[in-house]
Design a protein around this motif. Structure first.
Motif, PDB file in Angstrom:
ATOM      1  N   PRO A 117       0.815  -1.228   0.000  1.00  0.00           N
ATOM      2  CA  PRO A 117       0.000   0.000   0.000  1.00  0.00           C
ATOM      3  C   PRO A 117       0.841   1.267   0.000  1.00  0.00           C
ATOM      4  CG  PRO A 117      -0.842  -1.581   1.601  1.00  0.00           C
ATOM      5  CD  PRO A 117       0.484  -2.105   1.135  1.00  0.00           C
ATOM      6  N   GLU A 118       2.028   1.195   0.607  1.00  0.00           N
ATOM      7  CA  GLU A 118       2.896   2.365   0.662  1.00  0.00           C
ATOM      8  C   GLU A 118       3.330   2.809  -0.730  1.00  0.00           C
ATOM      9  OE1 GLU A 118       3.194  -0.353   2.388  1.00  0.00           O
ATOM     10  OE2 GLU A 118       3.522   0.086   4.512  1.00  0.00           O
ATOM     11  N   LYS A 119       3.749   1.861  -1.557  1.00  0.00           N
ATOM     12  CA  LYS A 119       4.195   2.204  -2.914  1.00  0.00           C
ATOM     13  C   LYS A 119       3.021   2.682  -3.763  1.00  0.00           C
ATOM     14  CE  LYS A 119       8.295  -0.727  -3.131  1.00  0.00           C
ATOM     15  NZ  LYS A 119       9.011  -1.811  -3.863  1.00  0.00           N
ATOM     16  N   ILE A 120       1.867   2.040  -3.587  1.00  0.00           N
ATOM     17  CA  ILE A 120       0.681   2.450  -4.344  1.00  0.00           C
ATOM     18  C   ILE A 120       0.285   3.872  -3.969  1.00  0.00           C
ATOM     19  CG2 ILE A 120      -1.784   2.008  -4.652  1.00  0.00           C
ATOM     20  CD1 ILE A 120      -1.165  -0.973  -4.325  1.00  0.00           C
ATOM     21  N   LEU A 121       0.293   4.185  -2.671  1.00  0.00           N
ATOM     22  CA  LEU A 121      -0.087   5.518  -2.226  1.00  0.00           C
ATOM     23  C   LEU A 121       0.902   6.567  -2.719  1.00  0.00           C
ATOM     24  CD1 LEU A 121      -2.125   7.136  -0.561  1.00  0.00           C
ATOM     25  CD2 LEU A 121      -0.646   6.819   1.432  1.00  0.00           C
ATOM     26  N   SER A 122       2.172   6.210  -2.804  1.00  0.00           N
ATOM     27  CA  SER A 122       3.179   7.154  -3.276  1.00  0.00           C
ATOM     28  C   SER A 122       2.955   7.552  -4.728  1.00  0.00           C
ATOM     29  CB  SER A 122       4.584   6.549  -3.113  1.00  0.00           C
ATOM     30  OG  SER A 122       4.879   6.360  -1.747  1.00  0.00           O
ATOM     31  N   ILE A 123       2.343   6.666  -5.504  1.00  0.00           N
ATOM     32  CA  ILE A 123       1.994   7.005  -6.889  1.00  0.00           C
ATOM     33  C   ILE A 123       0.720   7.835  -6.926  1.00  0.00           C
ATOM     34  CG2 ILE A 123       1.412   6.051  -9.161  1.00  0.00           C
ATOM     35  CD1 ILE A 123       2.973   3.552  -8.396  1.00  0.00           C
ATOM     36  N   MET A 124      -0.208   7.523  -6.012  1.00  0.00           N
ATOM     37  CA  MET A 124      -1.507   8.210  -6.008  1.00  0.00           C
ATOM     38  C   MET A 124      -1.434   9.642  -5.494  1.00  0.00           C
ATOM     39  SD  MET A 124      -4.059   5.263  -4.563  1.00  0.00           S
ATOM     40  CE  MET A 124      -4.559   3.845  -5.542  1.00  0.00           C
ATOM     41  N   VAL A 125      -0.614   9.885  -4.485  1.00  0.00           N
ATOM     42  CA  VAL A 125      -0.608  11.183  -3.805  1.00  0.00           C
ATOM     43  C   VAL A 125      -0.348  12.357  -4.746  1.00  0.00           C
ATOM     44  CG1 VAL A 125       0.695  12.594  -2.165  1.00  0.00           C
ATOM     45  CG2 VAL A 125      -0.149  10.359  -1.467  1.00  0.00           C
ATOM     46  N   PRO A 126       0.708  12.324  -5.592  1.00  0.00           N
ATOM     47  CA  PRO A 126       0.899  13.469  -6.493  1.00  0.00           C
ATOM     48  C   PRO A 126      -0.246  13.646  -7.486  1.00  0.00           C
ATOM     49  CG  PRO A 126       2.446  11.703  -7.010  1.00  0.00           C
ATOM     50  CD  PRO A 126       1.805  11.351  -5.720  1.00  0.00           C
ATOM     51  N   ALA A 127      -0.888  12.545  -7.884  1.00  0.00           N
ATOM     52  CA  ALA A 127      -2.025  12.650  -8.804  1.00  0.00           C
ATOM     53  C   ALA A 127      -3.178  13.391  -8.136  1.00  0.00           C
ATOM     54  CB  ALA A 127      -2.478  11.259  -9.244  1.00  0.00           C
TER      55      ALA A 127
END
Length: 432
Positions: A189-199
């Motif tokens: 979830p950490e890596k997924i969230l890191s992609i989502m946050v800037p979007a």
């Protein structure tokens, strides 16, 4: 008490004193484990960074203000090793192992949905929801198309960029989405969230700018807008009857500490119910089951008003006091700055633009077909889906000079965001 000389409701010298004691414990290695250590660190960092973000001119206007600063600044501090390892472990354990994230989300979902006017909730499902669905469909479709032709990947563009942007912000959108995707895809979830946050951050910024542009379009093409009036065939009496009276709202806003306990018990009870149902039907995440259960209970009037009021007051307490600390926890425990830096690229930004543009086009077209003015539909059912939740709603409606449509914006943020969580679970199930 002069509010300008207070932080977190405390006179400034006392806030500084408690913060200094907490900071000393952090850097001397004596910070206690659990909530006793995590809360003061997350509160003092969250309050300070939130104030900075809310007063930084460009950031507060276009990028969500304090929310973005809390997440990115705390993540950057971890990346640059400015926070002690022991403090990072305490916060990470509190967010994940001790369930603070679930605790917050339970209050948010239960309180926000049970505090909605029941008539407005039902009415939205028959007329307003199609406009939201139109915006979501075109936003996801356009992002998927550009992702496919650019080589980024259609599914990757939809799952990690378009859905988070349309998902209701950070706390009620990107964060639970990362948990759902992590469980469904057996990924971190950490890596997924890191992609989502800037979007989510870029989508919020573009939505605010687009709100101002749509207001200008309405001035040039007046037949496209009702200047704050949603329905082309407007029924003022019907609209008035669908909303709660100010007297009812004043009653709900009278704080009762005992009834807040009812809200705590009910919110966590709904979360446990969602977890139990997910054990029987594990293909759908327990957040989704919880949302469905709360929505059905509200629609069929199964929850007494006193309990709804308790959930509303508990939700208000949690949201006003723990949102900034939660965002610090998200930055520390879930946001990898290295991954974020690597993910930003011209095609990434193009996909964000495509998502917001799709939300405008889809909601405007479908909104017109169901009887709304297209500009009002695009702003509420489109941009108030692609922005960052409640704060994004205020920013978008301020930019478009249409604060009067706030009830519809709240439907987008609450019901629309919940719908995106349900949709994500279904997409993951289809993928299997």
């Amino acid at each position: 008490m002069d509010e300008k000389r207070t932080l977190f409701g405390m006179e400034l010298p006392y806030f500084i004193l408690v913060s200094a004691i907490t900071a000393a414990a952090m850097y001397l290695g004596y910070l206690p484990k659990g909530m006793v250590g995590a809360f003061p660190v997350m509160i003092f960092m969250g309050v300070i960074l939130n104030v900075i973000g809310d007063h930084a001119p460009v950031i507060k206007t276009y990028f969500g203000g304090g929310a973005i600063v809390c997440i990115f600044a705390s993540a950057w501090m971890c990346w640059q090793h400015l926070l002690p390892t022991g403090t990072i472990k305490v916060i990470t354990s509190f967010m994940k192992g001790e369930g603070f994230l679930d605790f917050y989300i339970a209050a948010l979902i239960t309180g926000s949905m049970l505090s909605m006017n029941r008539k407005l909730l039902i009415k939205a499902a028959f007329r307003y929801m199609p406009a939201i669905l139109g915006g979501v469909a075109v936003a996801l479709g356009l992002a998927g198309f550009i992702g496919a032709v650019s080589g980024y990947g259609a599914l990757k563009a939809v799952l990690f960029i378009a859905i988070p942007i349309m998902g209701g912000g950070m706390g009620a959108g990107a964060v639970p989405l990362s948990q759902i995707f992590g469980a469904g895809m057996d990924a971190s979830p950490e890596k997924i969230l890191s992609i989502m946050v800037p979007a989510v951050a870029l989508g919020n910024a573009l939505s605010i700018v687009a709100g101002g542009l749509l207001d200008r379009v309405g001035k040039v093409k007046p037949h496209l807008t009702g200047n704050g009036q949603m329905l082309r065939a407007y029924d003022a009496a019907s609209e008035e009857n669908s909303l709660e009276t100010q007297q009812e709202r004043d009653t709900w806003d009278k704080i009762d500490v005992k009834i807040m306990g009812v809200g705590l018990f009910t919110a966590t009870g709904f979360m446990i119910w969602g977890i139990l149902i997910s054990k029987l039907f594990p293909s759908i995440h327990y957040y989704a089951w919880m949302i469905l259960s709360v929505a059905l209970c509200k629609a069929f009037d199964l929850v007494p008003s006193s309990i709804c009021r308790g959930c509303y007051q508990w939700f208000q307490f949690i949201m006003k006091n723990f949102t900034a600390p939660l965002l610090i926890g998200i930055g520390v425990a879930y946001t990898d700055m290295g991954t974020i830096v690597q993910s930003l690229s011209p095609i990434y930004i193009l996909l964000v633009v495509a998502t917001v543009l799709g939300a405008i086009i889809g909601s405007g077209l479908v909104g017109y077909l169901v009887g709304f003015y297209p500009i009002e539909a695009s702003i509420t059912a489109g941009l108030c889906m692609s922005n960052m939740g409640g704060t994004g709603d205020v920013a978008v409606l301020s930019a478009s000079h249409r604060m009067v449509v706030m009830p519809f914006a709240q439907i987008s943020s609450r019901i629309g965001g919940a719908f995106m969580l349900l949709l994500s679970s279904l997409i993951l199930q289809i993928m299997k």
